[in-house]
Write a protein that holds these residues in place. Structure first.
Motif, PDB file in Angstrom:
ATOM      1  N   GLU A   6      11.198  -6.134   1.126  1.00 28.82           N
ATOM      2  CA  GLU A   6      10.964  -4.913   0.358  1.00 28.82           C
ATOM      3  C   GLU A   6      10.040  -5.214  -0.823  1.00 28.82           C
ATOM      4  OE1 GLU A   6      13.510  -1.200  -1.506  1.00 28.82           O
ATOM      5  OE2 GLU A   6      14.551  -3.018  -0.883  1.00 28.82           O
ATOM      6  N   VAL A   7       9.166  -4.270  -1.143  1.00 30.40           N
ATOM      7  CA  VAL A   7       8.177  -4.429  -2.208  1.00 30.40           C
ATOM      8  C   VAL A   7       8.663  -3.736  -3.477  1.00 30.40           C
ATOM      9  CG1 VAL A   7       5.821  -3.852  -2.934  1.00 30.40           C
ATOM     10  CG2 VAL A   7       6.260  -4.620  -0.590  1.00 30.40           C
ATOM     11  N   PHE A   8       8.543  -4.435  -4.598  1.00 30.34           N
ATOM     12  CA  PHE A   8       8.858  -3.871  -5.904  1.00 30.34           C
ATOM     13  C   PHE A   8       7.677  -4.081  -6.836  1.00 30.34           C
ATOM     14  CE2 PHE A   8      13.012  -4.674  -4.136  1.00 30.34           C
ATOM     15  CZ  PHE A   8      13.738  -3.570  -4.535  1.00 30.34           C
ATOM     16  N   LEU A   9       7.471  -3.149  -7.746  1.00 33.51           N
ATOM     17  CA  LEU A   9       6.482  -3.291  -8.808  1.00 33.51           C
ATOM     18  C   LEU A   9       7.237  -3.539 -10.106  1.00 33.51           C
ATOM     19  CD1 LEU A   9       4.141  -0.281  -7.904  1.00 33.51           C
ATOM     20  CD2 LEU A   9       4.020  -2.653  -7.100  1.00 33.51           C
ATOM     21  N   ILE A  10       6.698  -4.403 -10.943  1.00 30.22           N
ATOM     22  CA  ILE A  10       7.317  -4.685 -12.232  1.00 30.22           C
ATOM     23  C   ILE A  10       6.266  -4.528 -13.332  1.00 30.22           C
ATOM     24  CG2 ILE A  10       9.087  -6.223 -11.264  1.00 30.22           C
ATOM     25  CD1 ILE A  10       7.380  -8.608 -12.270  1.00 30.22           C
ATOM     26  N   ASP A  11       6.696  -4.596 -14.569  1.00 32.33           N
ATOM     27  CA  ASP A  11       5.834  -4.552 -15.751  1.00 32.33           C
ATOM     28  C   ASP A  11       5.105  -3.212 -15.861  1.00 32.33           C
ATOM     29  OD1 ASP A  11       4.525  -5.178 -18.052  1.00 32.33           O
ATOM     30  OD2 ASP A  11       3.290  -6.771 -17.203  1.00 32.33           O
ATOM     31  N   PHE A  12       5.832  -2.209 -16.302  1.00 26.42           N
ATOM     32  CA  PHE A  12       5.303  -0.853 -16.399  1.00 26.42           C
ATOM     33  C   PHE A  12       4.805  -0.505 -17.806  1.00 26.42           C
ATOM     34  CE2 PHE A  12       7.370  -0.715 -12.373  1.00 26.42           C
ATOM     35  CZ  PHE A  12       6.669   0.227 -11.649  1.00 26.42           C
ATOM     36  N   GLU A  13       4.341  -1.504 -18.563  1.00 24.74           N
ATOM     37  CA  GLU A  13       3.823  -1.281 -19.922  1.00 24.74           C
ATOM     38  C   GLU A  13       2.659  -0.300 -19.943  1.00 24.74           C
ATOM     39  OE1 GLU A  13       2.613  -5.087 -21.393  1.00 24.74           O
ATOM     40  OE2 GLU A  13       4.641  -5.688 -21.902  1.00 24.74           O
ATOM     41  N   THR A  14       1.819  -0.346 -18.921  1.00 27.56           N
ATOM     42  CA  THR A  14       0.608   0.486 -18.903  1.00 27.56           C
ATOM     43  C   THR A  14       0.722   1.659 -17.935  1.00 27.56           C
ATOM     44  OG1 THR A  14      -0.362  -1.020 -17.279  1.00 27.56           O
ATOM     45  CG2 THR A  14      -0.910  -1.410 -19.585  1.00 27.56           C
ATOM     46  N   CYS A  15       1.919   1.943 -17.475  1.00 24.85           N
ATOM     47  CA  CYS A  15       2.133   3.040 -16.533  1.00 24.85           C
ATOM     48  C   CYS A  15       1.811   4.378 -17.199  1.00 24.85           C
ATOM     49  CB  CYS A  15       3.586   3.030 -16.072  1.00 24.85           C
ATOM     50  SG  CYS A  15       3.997   4.306 -14.885  1.00 24.85           S
ATOM     51  N   CYS A  16       1.108   5.234 -16.447  1.00 23.23           N
ATOM     52  CA  CYS A  16       0.740   6.569 -16.936  1.00 23.23           C
ATOM     53  C   CYS A  16       1.252   7.614 -15.965  1.00 23.23           C
ATOM     54  CB  CYS A  16      -0.775   6.719 -17.020  1.00 23.23           C
ATOM     55  SG  CYS A  16      -1.566   5.720 -18.249  1.00 23.23           S
ATOM     56  N   GLN A  17       1.593   8.756 -16.520  1.00 21.76           N
ATOM     57  CA  GLN A  17       1.997   9.894 -15.715  1.00 21.76           C
ATOM     58  C   GLN A  17       0.869  10.921 -15.736  1.00 21.76           C
ATOM     59  OE1 GLN A  17       5.770  11.423 -16.963  1.00 21.76           O
ATOM     60  NE2 GLN A  17       6.055  12.621 -15.099  1.00 21.76           N
ATOM     61  N   LEU A  24       0.830  -1.206   0.000  1.00 27.02           N
ATOM     62  CA  LEU A  24       0.000   0.000   0.000  1.00 27.02           C
ATOM     63  C   LEU A  24       0.868   1.261   0.000  1.00 27.02           C
ATOM     64  CD1 LEU A  24      -3.078   0.267   0.044  1.00 27.02           C
ATOM     65  CD2 LEU A  24      -2.956   0.473   2.525  1.00 27.02           C
ATOM     66  N   ARG A  25       1.910   1.276   0.842  1.00 31.24           N
ATOM     67  CA  ARG A  25       2.804   2.446   0.898  1.00 31.24           C
ATOM     68  C   ARG A  25       3.520   2.666  -0.438  1.00 31.24           C
ATOM     69  NH1 ARG A  25       3.603   0.747   6.355  1.00 31.24           N
ATOM     70  NH2 ARG A  25       5.402  -0.518   5.810  1.00 31.24           N
ATOM     71  N   VAL A  26       3.955   1.584  -1.086  1.00 30.35           N
ATOM     72  CA  VAL A  26       4.657   1.702  -2.365  1.00 30.35           C
ATOM     73  C   VAL A  26       3.728   2.283  -3.431  1.00 30.35           C
ATOM     74  CG1 VAL A  26       5.665   0.347  -4.260  1.00 30.35           C
ATOM     75  CG2 VAL A  26       6.401  -0.049  -1.909  1.00 30.35           C
ATOM     76  N   VAL A  27       2.499   1.802  -3.492  1.00 37.50           N
ATOM     77  CA  VAL A  27       1.548   2.317  -4.481  1.00 37.50           C
ATOM     78  C   VAL A  27       1.181   3.770  -4.169  1.00 37.50           C
ATOM     79  CG1 VAL A  27      -0.730   2.011  -5.537  1.00 37.50           C
ATOM     80  CG2 VAL A  27       0.704   0.012  -5.056  1.00 37.50           C
ATOM     81  N   HIS A  28       1.030   4.104  -2.891  1.00 35.27           N
ATOM     82  CA  HIS A  28       0.762   5.503  -2.510  1.00 35.27           C
ATOM     83  C   HIS A  28       1.917   6.395  -2.941  1.00 35.27           C
ATOM     84  CE1 HIS A  28      -2.834   5.507   0.292  1.00 35.27           C
ATOM     85  NE2 HIS A  28      -2.709   4.245  -0.059  1.00 35.27           N
ATOM     86  N   ILE A  75       3.689  -7.672  -8.616  1.00 32.55           N
ATOM     87  CA  ILE A  75       4.165  -7.236  -7.307  1.00 32.55           C
ATOM     88  C   ILE A  75       5.169  -8.280  -6.832  1.00 32.55           C
ATOM     89  CG2 ILE A  75       3.534  -6.744  -4.916  1.00 32.55           C
ATOM     90  CD1 ILE A  75       0.677  -6.115  -5.997  1.00 32.55           C
ATOM     91  N   VAL A  76       6.379  -7.830  -6.529  1.00 33.53           N
ATOM     92  CA  VAL A  76       7.440  -8.737  -6.097  1.00 33.53           C
ATOM     93  C   VAL A  76       7.839  -8.369  -4.675  1.00 33.53           C
ATOM     94  CG1 VAL A  76       9.815  -9.502  -6.514  1.00 33.53           C
ATOM     95  CG2 VAL A  76       8.301  -9.047  -8.450  1.00 33.53           C
ATOM     96  N   ILE A  77       7.898  -9.386  -3.826  1.00 32.49           N
ATOM     97  CA  ILE A  77       8.383  -9.212  -2.460  1.00 32.49           C
ATOM     98  C   ILE A  77       9.802  -9.765  -2.423  1.00 32.49           C
ATOM     99  CG2 ILE A  77       8.004  -9.699  -0.007  1.00 32.49           C
ATOM    100  CD1 ILE A  77       5.623  -8.231  -1.214  1.00 32.49           C
ATOM    101  N   ALA A  78      10.767  -8.879  -2.191  1.00 35.48           N
ATOM    102  CA  ALA A  78      12.173  -9.292  -2.133  1.00 35.48           C
ATOM    103  C   ALA A  78      12.423 -10.094  -0.865  1.00 35.48           C
ATOM    104  CB  ALA A  78      13.077  -8.062  -2.189  1.00 35.48           C
TER     105      ALA A  78
END
Length: 164
Positions: free
Chosen positions: A119-130, A91-95, A112-115
């Motif tokens: 630690e939380v990482f997000l992957i696959d940013f094909e649909t990421c918007c700014q 939740l904190r990472v997405v916020h 969503i990858v848990i190291a």
């Protein structure tokens, strides 16, 4: 017809000894292929510029391929049970991503990858918007819905979801 149906091959190759991932996209339309690849590579680059450390680092990009840092850990799946603290970290990472005026747009468990250290990482940013992209509000709403569904399906029912 969905745009993704135009992709002939979207492959990911792990190069473990170098801790890299190579992503290759192929379509019958060369300009579309370059745009598709450069979009994700540019998002990774911009996220690094604004200090978002919960995404793979871009190493290089050219044509229909790019190389990024390999994230060691386990990606979630729909049946993964997530403890309360791990969900709060997600939740904190997405916020943080939203506070930086980006939205993932495809926040499913496998992205969503848990190291190993938690630690939380997000992957696959094909649909990421700014922010400023007309699809940004929709992508941000999608992230919020996906967080709710992740909580509903994967977290102990005793946890009350905070307002997003």
């Amino acid at each position: 017809m969905q745009i993704k149906s135009l992709i002939i091959r979207n492959s990911v190759t792990h190069v473990d000894e170098m801790k890299e991932v190579i992503k290759v996209v192929e379509t019958p339309f060369a300009p579309f292929t370059r745009i598709w690849c450069s979009h994700e590579a540019e998002r990774l680059s911009k996220l690094a510029e604004v200090g978002f450390v919960h995404a793979p680092s871009l190493i290089s990009a050219s044509g229909n391929r790019f190389t990024m840092q390999k994230i060691d850990g386990r990606s979630l799946n729909r049946r993964s049970i997530i403890d309360d603290e791990s969900f709060r970290r997600i939740l904190r990472v997405v916020h943080q991503l939203h506070d930086l005026e980006f939205a993932h747009g495809n926040l499913r468990p496998s992205n969503i990858v848990i190291a190993d250290g938690g630690e939380v990482f997000l992957i696959d940013f094909e649909t990421c918007c700014q922010k400023g992209n007309p699809l940004f509000p929709l992508a941000q709403f999608s992230d919020r819905v996906r967080l709710y569904l992740l909580w509903k399906w994967n977290v102990a029912p005793s946890v009350q979801i905070p307002q997003v």
